[in-house]
Design an enzyme around this catalytic site. Structure first.
Site, PDB file in Angstrom:
ATOM      1  N   TYR A  80       1.280  -1.017   0.209  1.00  0.00           N
ATOM      2  CA  TYR A  80       0.095   0.052   0.046  1.00  0.00           C
ATOM      3  C   TYR A  80       1.216   1.062   0.290  1.00  0.00           C
ATOM      4  CZ  TYR A  80      -4.048   2.980   1.360  1.00  0.00           C
ATOM      5  OH  TYR A  80      -4.830   4.294   1.131  1.00  0.00           O
ATOM      6  N   PHE A 132      -9.010  19.831 -24.807  1.00  0.00           N
ATOM      7  CA  PHE A 132      -8.980  18.632 -23.864  1.00  0.00           C
ATOM      8  C   PHE A 132     -10.589  18.449 -23.597  1.00  0.00           C
ATOM      9  CE2 PHE A 132      -8.924  14.098 -23.056  1.00  0.00           C
ATOM     10  CZ  PHE A 132      -8.821  13.174 -24.725  1.00  0.00           C
ATOM     11  N   THR A 133     -11.279  17.431 -24.071  1.00  0.00           N
ATOM     12  CA  THR A 133     -12.132  16.879 -23.869  1.00  0.00           C
ATOM     13  C   THR A 133     -12.559  17.126 -21.997  1.00  0.00           C
ATOM     14  OG1 THR A 133     -12.541  15.167 -23.588  1.00  0.00           O
ATOM     15  CG2 THR A 133     -13.158  16.450 -25.512  1.00  0.00           C
ATOM     16  N   ASP A 223       1.181  18.789 -21.143  1.00  0.00           N
ATOM     17  CA  ASP A 223       0.023  17.505 -21.498  1.00  0.00           C
ATOM     18  C   ASP A 223       0.588  16.597 -22.626  1.00  0.00           C
ATOM     19  OD1 ASP A 223      -1.359  15.553 -21.952  1.00  0.00           O
ATOM     20  OD2 ASP A 223      -3.521  16.798 -21.726  1.00  0.00           O
ATOM     21  N   LYS A 266      -1.506   5.872 -22.632  1.00  0.00           N
ATOM     22  CA  LYS A 266      -0.777   6.529 -23.634  1.00  0.00           C
ATOM     23  C   LYS A 266       1.016   6.407 -23.888  1.00  0.00           C
ATOM     24  CE  LYS A 266      -5.514   8.643 -24.665  1.00  0.00           C
ATOM     25  NZ  LYS A 266      -5.994  10.174 -24.555  1.00  0.00           N
ATOM     26  N   ARG A 389     -15.230  13.398 -33.596  1.00  0.00           N
ATOM     27  CA  ARG A 389     -14.357  14.370 -33.014  1.00  0.00           C
ATOM     28  C   ARG A 389     -15.283  15.540 -33.439  1.00  0.00           C
ATOM     29  NH1 ARG A 389     -11.556  12.676 -28.037  1.00  0.00           N
ATOM     30  NH2 ARG A 389     -14.160  13.111 -27.826  1.00  0.00           N
ATOM     31  N   PHE A 455     -20.731  13.195 -25.340  1.00  0.00           N
ATOM     32  CA  PHE A 455     -20.811  12.567 -26.718  1.00  0.00           C
ATOM     33  C   PHE A 455     -20.176  10.800 -26.210  1.00  0.00           C
ATOM     34  CE2 PHE A 455     -15.814  12.143 -25.196  1.00  0.00           C
ATOM     35  CZ  PHE A 455     -15.636  13.158 -24.258  1.00  0.00           C
TER      36      PHE A 455
END
Ligand SMILES: *Cc1c(COP(=O)(O)O)cnc(C)c1O
Length: 482
Positions: A80, A132-133, A223, A266, A389, A455
């Site tokens: 942990y 970005f969303t 990002d 990613k 998109r 979306f």
């Protein structure tokens, strides 16, 4: 990954890995593909994967792992607090970015949540090259406003500009002069701008943004979720870095930014995410949110096995053979589609091939969601699942007004190391067929429209009977072929 010249004189990308574990795929007949689309409310997020042939929805969490990653997962240290796995990952991030503090989070948007909680107040303005969303949803939720200061050429769909993700620093100067730097908690630069075709920024531009921010005492946040592709494009498109190693470029990028966050779904071919900084004060400002929302400071909601895989995956990100596979397949898709007259975003970017639904379906108004319609039509024609998109991915203004997106795109993502060139060629072929039959395709209308991030789980229906016409045309042209 090298490109090799065939006997014919043509040049093709060549995979520098072999497949050692496989997952069986099914290609449903076209009638069954239509049934699946109808059941999913014309929203490819709601398709069941068993009905999908090639899943080109996203590159998130679906990149193929290497043998080294799988082997490392068995060495995970299950604790942990204070897991050795955490320190291995932190050391790898320090090696990659040259920054010593790491806050783990369960995925990219969780890092965005923490970053916004720590710094965004009502009335704040947060500039970025492009939004970005999930990040925008967090900023808006906290009463802030997102301002896109992308250089205007970034929104030209077809272009030869190698760096359409570049930020307009003169516009930032004007914004600071008008609103004051204290209203701007940070500037966010996104590597490989997701929503506008995976287009990179140049390192020269990033350095300019960094200097402008720091002149005004504004933090620069990077990002880095799609950094791997951006690294490849800096090396191949920015003359100054042609001979630099990927590792050196990564360090130079990192040096411009005060805070770096990433989705390890990613970057690092795993499932997780986190925030990196070299500034102890910033680290402490964000730290409390990790145990509150994610998990203890040495796992942040990630499984230790995934953390081991990410550590190795980050190492593989520095291997040029590994990071070029996605961009080269995408380049092959974009060039082949473009040569056949199919409207696509050029130059090719990272992440996927982006089909321009605004031109592909120029008979459908934005109020009828051309990108969403094209996305469904591609699935019916091929069993290939892409992602809308465009306007469907936008959120209405608080007063209910629809925001028409700058671009109407269908993204056919190319998860790293997953598909073969013959699968990519099949997808290209079916998109070309659909383009020849594009006048059949009609628009969509909402059946169920959620208020937040609609979306992801909203449901739509076709306007008219185009879906049945499309299936009939497919049968007429392809006989009993799948
Ligand atoms: C995917 C992505 C995110 C969000 O990451 P998740 O792990 O999916 O939550 C943030 N920024 C960019 C640029 C992305 O591509």
């Amino acid at each position: 990954m090298p490109k090799v010249t065939y006997f014919s004189g043509e040049t093709f990308p060549l995979e520098m890995h072999k497949v050692r574990i496989i997952q069986k795929l099914t290609l449903l007949p076209v009638e069954e593909r239509l049934r699946a689309v109808e059941e999913s409310g014309y929203n490819t997020f709601l398709l069941q994967n068993k009905d999908v042939f090639l899943d080109m929805l996203t590159d998130s969490g679906v990149n193929a792992m290497s043998d080294r990653q799988q082997a490392a997962m068995l060495l995970a240290d299950d604790a942990y607090a204070g897991s050795a796995t955490f320190y291995r990952l932190q050391d790898k991030l320090t090696e990659l970015f040259g920054k010593k503090y790491f806050l783990p989070a369960h995925q990219g948007r969780a890092a965005e949540h923490i970053l916004c909680k720590a710094y965004v107040k009502p009335g704040d303005i947060v500039p970025c090259n492009y939004h970005f969303t999930t990040w925008k949803a967090h900023v808006v939720e906290l009463g802030g406003r997102v301002v896109e200061l992308l250089k205007p050429e970034g929104l030209e769909v077809t272009s030869t500009n190698p760096f359409k993700g570049n930020f307009d620093t003169a516009a930032l100067e004007a914004l600071v002069a008008k609103e004051g730097a204290d209203k701007i908690p940070y500037v966010r630069m996104e590597a490989g701008t997701n929503l506008i075709g995976g287009q990179p920024f140049s390192l020269a531009n990033l350095k300019e943004v960094s200097a402008t921010c720091h002149k005004h005492g504004i933090k620069l946040v990077l990002d880095a979720s799609l950094l791997a592709d951006n690294l490849h494009f800096i090396k191949t498109r920015e003359a100054e870095y042609a001979d630099a190693s990927i590792a050196d470029i990564a360090l130079e990028i990192a040096a411009t930014s005060d805070i770096i966050y990433f989705s390890a779904r990613k970057l690092g071919f795993g499932r997780g995410g986190g925030i990196v900084t070299d500034d102890e004060e910033l680290y402490k400002q964000m730290r409390g949110f990790v145990p509150m929302y994610e998990g203890f400071l040495t796992y942040g909601g990630m499984s230790v096995r995934e953390m081991e895989a990410i550590t190795v995956g980050l190492d593989e990100t520095l291997d040029e053979d590994m990071i070029t596979q996605g961009p080269q397949f995408i380049e092959h898709m974009v060039k082949t589609l473009d040569a056949a007259g199919v409207p696509v975003i050029t130059p090719p970017g990272g992440l996927g091939a982006h089909v321009d639904a605004m031109r592909f379906l120029d008979h459908i108004p934005q109020s009828q969601y051309p990108a969403a319609a094209l996305n469904s039509a591609i699935f019916i024609a091929s069993g290939v699942r892409g992602m809308e998109r465009g306007t469907m991915s936008e959120q209405r203004e608080p007063d209910g007004t629809e925001i028409a997106a700058d671009m109407e795109l269908v993204r056919l993502a190319v998860p790293r190391r997953v598909f073969t060139l013959s699968q990519v060629n099949y997808a290209i072929d079916r998109v070309m067929w659909l383009h020849a039959n594009r006048r059949i395709v009609g628009g969509l209308t909402w059946v169920e429209e959620p208020e937040i991030l609609r979306f992801f789980y909203g449901r739509l229906a076709p306007i008219g009977d185009w879906h049945h016409e499309l299936v009939a045309k497919f049968r007429a042209d392809f006989g009993d072929s799948l």
